[in-house]
Write a protein that holds these residues in place. Sequence first.
Motif, PDB file in Angstrom:
ATOM      1  N   GLU A  13     -95.508  52.470   1.077  1.00  0.00           N
ATOM      2  CA  GLU A  13     -95.767  53.685   1.849  1.00  0.00           C
ATOM      3  C   GLU A  13     -97.245  54.042   1.836  1.00  0.00           C
ATOM      4  N   THR A  14     -97.891  53.863   0.700  1.00  0.00           N
ATOM      5  CA  THR A  14     -99.327  54.122   0.618  1.00  0.00           C
ATOM      6  C   THR A  14    -100.090  53.175   1.528  1.00  0.00           C
ATOM      7  N   MET A  15     -99.682  51.896   1.507  1.00  0.00           N
ATOM      8  CA  MET A  15    -100.323  50.912   2.372  1.00  0.00           C
ATOM      9  C   MET A  15    -100.101  51.264   3.835  1.00  0.00           C
ATOM     10  N   SER A  41     -91.084  43.297   6.150  1.00  0.00           N
ATOM     11  CA  SER A  41     -90.344  43.320   7.407  1.00  0.00           C
ATOM     12  C   SER A  41     -90.641  44.630   8.122  1.00  0.00           C
ATOM     13  N   VAL A  42     -90.738  44.565   9.435  1.00  0.00           N
ATOM     14  CA  VAL A  42     -90.986  45.746  10.256  1.00  0.00           C
ATOM     15  C   VAL A  42     -89.669  46.156  10.893  1.00  0.00           C
ATOM     16  N   GLY A  43     -89.183  47.325  10.529  1.00  0.00           N
ATOM     17  CA  GLY A  43     -87.910  47.810  11.041  1.00  0.00           C
ATOM     18  C   GLY A  43     -87.195  48.645  10.000  1.00  0.00           C
ATOM     19  N   PRO A  44     -86.130  49.331  10.398  1.00  0.00           N
ATOM     20  CA  PRO A  44     -85.422  50.210   9.464  1.00  0.00           C
ATOM     21  C   PRO A  44     -84.725  49.464   8.343  1.00  0.00           C
ATOM     22  N   THR A  45     -84.333  48.217   8.562  1.00  0.00           N
ATOM     23  CA  THR A  45     -83.720  47.401   7.516  1.00  0.00           C
ATOM     24  C   THR A  45     -84.322  46.006   7.570  1.00  0.00           C
ATOM     25  N   ALA A  46     -84.304  45.335   6.431  1.00  0.00           N
ATOM     26  CA  ALA A  46     -84.827  43.977   6.390  1.00  0.00           C
ATOM     27  C   ALA A  46     -83.895  43.046   7.155  1.00  0.00           C
ATOM     28  N   PRO A  47     -84.413  42.216   8.056  1.00  0.00           N
ATOM     29  CA  PRO A  47     -83.554  41.260   8.751  1.00  0.00           C
ATOM     30  C   PRO A  47     -83.071  40.185   7.787  1.00  0.00           C
ATOM     31  N   LEU A  48     -82.011  39.498   8.174  1.00  0.00           N
ATOM     32  CA  LEU A  48     -81.424  38.472   7.320  1.00  0.00           C
ATOM     33  C   LEU A  48     -82.445  37.431   6.899  1.00  0.00           C
ATOM     34  N   ILE A  49     -83.386  37.101   7.753  1.00  0.00           N
ATOM     35  CA  ILE A  49     -84.368  36.073   7.450  1.00  0.00           C
ATOM     36  C   ILE A  49     -85.161  36.382   6.183  1.00  0.00           C
ATOM     37  N   GLN A  73     -87.645  40.426  -3.855  1.00  0.00           N
ATOM     38  CA  GLN A  73     -87.779  41.757  -3.269  1.00  0.00           C
ATOM     39  C   GLN A  73     -88.909  41.750  -2.251  1.00  0.00           C
ATOM     40  N   THR A  74     -88.624  42.257  -1.063  1.00  0.00           N
ATOM     41  CA  THR A  74     -89.644  42.352  -0.027  1.00  0.00           C
ATOM     42  C   THR A  74     -89.747  43.794   0.441  1.00  0.00           C
ATOM     43  N   ALA A  75     -90.906  44.153   0.932  1.00  0.00           N
ATOM     44  CA  ALA A  75     -91.122  45.512   1.428  1.00  0.00           C
ATOM     45  C   ALA A  75     -90.661  45.617   2.876  1.00  0.00           C
ATOM     46  N   SER A  76     -90.328  46.819   3.296  1.00  0.00           N
ATOM     47  CA  SER A  76     -90.002  47.050   4.699  1.00  0.00           C
ATOM     48  C   SER A  76     -90.717  48.309   5.160  1.00  0.00           C
ATOM     49  N   TRP A  77     -91.088  48.310   6.420  1.00  0.00           N
ATOM     50  CA  TRP A  77     -91.770  49.456   7.005  1.00  0.00           C
ATOM     51  C   TRP A  77     -91.116  49.812   8.314  1.00  0.00           C
ATOM     52  N   SER A  78     -90.666  51.058   8.420  1.00  0.00           N
ATOM     53  CA  SER A  78     -90.120  51.572   9.660  1.00  0.00           C
ATOM     54  C   SER A  78     -91.039  52.675  10.147  1.00  0.00           C
ATOM     55  N   PRO A  79     -91.749  52.480  11.244  1.00  0.00           N
ATOM     56  CA  PRO A  79     -92.728  53.472  11.697  1.00  0.00           C
ATOM     57  C   PRO A  79     -92.137  54.865  11.806  1.00  0.00           C
ATOM     58  N   GLY A  80     -92.883  55.832  11.269  1.00  0.00           N
ATOM     59  CA  GLY A  80     -92.478  57.225  11.371  1.00  0.00           C
ATOM     60  C   GLY A  80     -91.714  57.748  10.186  1.00  0.00           C
ATOM     61  N   ARG A  81     -91.252  56.855   9.293  1.00  0.00           N
ATOM     62  CA  ARG A  81     -90.529  57.317   8.119  1.00  0.00           C
ATOM     63  C   ARG A  81     -91.493  57.501   6.964  1.00  0.00           C
TER      64      ARG A  81
END
Length: 387
Positions: A187-189, A132-140, A146-154
């Motif tokens: 994070e490496t990815m 998921s792209v964003g600070p938290t995983a959306p409900l969907i 377990q899924t990964a999440s990416w928030s740009p800049g963190r």
Amino acid sequence: MAVPALAADGALNRRKLIVVICRGGMDGLSVAPPIGDGEYRGLRGSLALNDSALPLDGTFALHPQLAAVHALARAGEARIVPAVATPDRARSHFEAQDVLETGAAGVYSTTSGWLNRAVETLSAHRKVDALSVGPTAPLILRGKVQTASWSPGRSVDAEARLPILLQDLYRNDPLLGPALARGLATETMAKDATAGLEGVQPAAMMGGKVGTAGAPPQQGRDAARTMGASLAGFMREPGGPTVAAISLDGFDSHANQAGLLTARLAYLDAVLDGVRSGLGPEWKDTVVVVATEFGRTARANGTGGTDHGTASTALLLGGALKPGGIVGDWPTLKVQALYENRDVTPTLDMRGLFKGVLAEHMGVDRAALENAVFPNSAAAKPVMGLV
């Protein structure tokens, strides 16, 4: 017709699915204006799009800011779904978003998302990771898997030694150990996928209000394209995710709709263009679904906007998509055809659209779709023939 259950062949393993959620109730009559419908201009008034709209066929066009989507449509790689809705009819953002993302027949009936349950089903037969792209995983994407999440800049590793220390500390923890390892791998990815993009502002990449405030329109479009390309970079990495979800805010257009949607649709178009260009040759194995919780009223209100409605327009894009016309039936905008004399009437259940993509593109069988991914949804028939 049932799809063969999850055959782990090379073709299935290459396929990618991206779901984009446009939050706020995106106005389908602006996304794909039915300029050939005789009632359109009278109902829309000052919000009607005329010569600036990008024609698709004798009835429909696209908003002028959706130039990249229009180019894909002309190439047979984008289609519109002009009268689609979830089962919810309450016109509440919270309720409609819950039903859209859980895939349930009723509101607040489950706490997991249909895309997470789809990944769970697929993972029983082959390796399928989701992002998921964003600070938290959306409900969907929330649920057992377990899924990964990416928030740009963190960044996980604010100090060089911290990841090593944490891995050592939680090495034997059955819950935190794998979770930390997954986070560090993501994070490496991220570093590999976004190499060379350090100058882009994180807030702009997330798209909250970019293009309407805080950034010149071109900067907003560039940031959006960068975010789309970054997501594509993730998905092209060896072992990268094959499923992704993005949430874009800011589509609640009660007032000044023309200006607001000009900015938001330009941003959406740039995100999608970034995904397409970033995936390169892997675009041919990709399907993107763009959906929203509900549409807007057919008539404009007194503040240059529209209010919460029912059916809206979804977008289907991707190199894996079959060329074709609109998906579903168009109910027209005749007064007697409007839902409760105010909204576009739904002719297609959103769950049927998602089911068709999951069945044909990702290989989820019919039994899993109706029993696990979208429980109690037998009446929502999968839309087949899309890929």
